[in-house]
Design an enzyme around this catalytic site. Sequence first.
Site: not given
Length: 260
Positions: A122, A76, A212-215
């Site tokens: 993913d 993603h 958020q931002g760790d994906s």
Amino acid sequence: MSGFTRARSAALVLASAAAAAVLAAPSAVAAPEPIVGGTTTTTSAYPFVMQITDASQNQFCGGTLVAPTKVVTAAHCMVGETTRSVRVVGGRTNLNGTNGTVAKVSRIWVNPDYTDATNGDDVAVLTLSTSMPYAPVKYVSASDTGVYATGASARILGWGTTRENGSSSNQLRTATVPLVSDSSCRTSYGSDFVASDMVCAGLPSGGVDTCQGDSGGPLLLGGVLAGITSWGEGCARAGYPGVYTRLTTFSGLVSAQVNS
């Protein structure tokens, strides 16, 4: 889909950078922190942890170096990206730093089965134009399914936000969280949780999570890459553990890219 990916939107990242020179504004979708409830660490301690950035080196996801020119991240994170729009930065502990190594990307492989309708499958692999001078980490093989024992301690890392819809961490952060049983994760997420594709980790009371931002960043078990930060309901919420790609399922696909 009741949960949300843990990537940041490019538009919000740029807005944040313009407003405060702090990279990692949260996107409109929720996700876990620069590791919520974690502690600061360095890329010297974890040399395989990579920043995935835009061409201006604004970080929006994480990745894991598994070979000198190969980085594993989340599918993603790569939706809508091209080799011209993405960079990989290694050896840079702080987002506002200028040290480390910046590599262009020569190829992006995204699992063809990935769909944002389910967040399953993913996984993506980036091929770098130049080698990273840092030690890569091993990743699980297809037969290593036993690593996902309920209660096993997993390490998570990233530069994401430190609370849901909060600000990102300038410095790399880390935390440990226990793996959650498939049945418990299914209770939390219902049919959105697919055990063959996903594994959950977190405390029943919440408080520690990716965000958020760790994906795209790593979930390590016994020092080996076993998961990829993927999605979750908010960040560090009680009863809603973080959801990670179960890498054993996709190890063969990853190896095909690493060895190509």
